[in-house]
Enzyme design. Structure first.
Site, PDB file in Angstrom:
ATOM      1  N   GLY A 187      10.044   1.331  -1.940  1.00 42.93           N
ATOM      2  CA  GLY A 187       9.645   0.245  -1.585  1.00 42.93           C
ATOM      3  C   GLY A 187       8.480   0.572  -0.084  1.00 42.93           C
ATOM      4  N   CYS A 188       8.793   1.550   0.399  1.00 43.82           N
ATOM      5  CA  CYS A 188       7.849   1.757   1.665  1.00 43.82           C
ATOM      6  C   CYS A 188       6.552   2.047   1.346  1.00 43.82           C
ATOM      7  CB  CYS A 188       8.649   2.566   2.531  1.00 43.82           C
ATOM      8  SG  CYS A 188      10.141   2.055   3.088  1.00 43.82           S
ATOM      9  N   THR A 189       6.497   2.645  -0.030  1.00 42.01           N
ATOM     10  CA  THR A 189       5.255   3.100  -0.326  1.00 42.01           C
ATOM     11  C   THR A 189       4.371   1.782  -0.777  1.00 42.01           C
ATOM     12  OG1 THR A 189       5.830   5.226  -0.796  1.00 42.01           O
ATOM     13  CG2 THR A 189       3.804   4.219  -2.042  1.00 42.01           C
TER      14      THR A 189
END
Length: 145
Positions: free
Chosen positions: A38-40
């Site tokens: 998700g952060c990527t």
């Protein structure tokens, strides 16, 4: 503590507080962890839209509890073009109240709730997005600016 004066180490080997960006509008996004799916996705999307944000007068800054070394690896591995701040002492995440109790696999832990804040030229919060999903979030923020 006043969130504007908290100094954090950054991925460009400098140390910044919000006051260092006086005169600039900022999209300040908090994310849980470098190199997670998700952060990527969120960081890559902010990178791909960076020029669109700049055209509207906004600098994008990401914050997590990861180290600067981890941020540099994340930037290189994911081809990011963003300034990332390391909040390893949890000062800024606490000041913005984005560190919350989370549950995963039956365990409870403190983690960053994905959130974005729009700051004006004086570092004042003009809009906040809390507990957001990574997919489509950067586009939503851009569309509302």
């Amino acid at each position: 503590m006043n969130y504007k004066t908290i100094k954090l180490d950054a991925s460009d080997n400098n140390t910044y507080s919000i006051t260092d960006f006086k005169g600039q509008k900022i999209v300040l996004y908090f994310y849980p962890k470098d190199n997670t799916s998700g952060c990527t996705l969120e960081s890559k999307t902010f990178t791909s839209l960076k020029n669109d944000f700049l055209e509207k007068g906004y600098k994008i800054i990401g914050v997590s509890r990861d180290s600067v070394k981890s941020h540099l690896n994340f930037i290189t591995k994911q081809d990011l073009d963003l300034l990332l701040l390391s909040d390893k002492d949890e000062e800024l995440v606490k000041a913005f109240d984005v560190l919350k109790e989370k549950r995963m696999y039956g365990k409870t832990y403190l983690g960053i709730v994905r959130s974005t804040f729009i700051l004006d030229e004086d570092g004042n919060i003009t809009k906040e997005y809390r507990n957001v999903k990574a997919k489509g979030h950067a586009e939503l923020v851009l569309g509302e600016l």
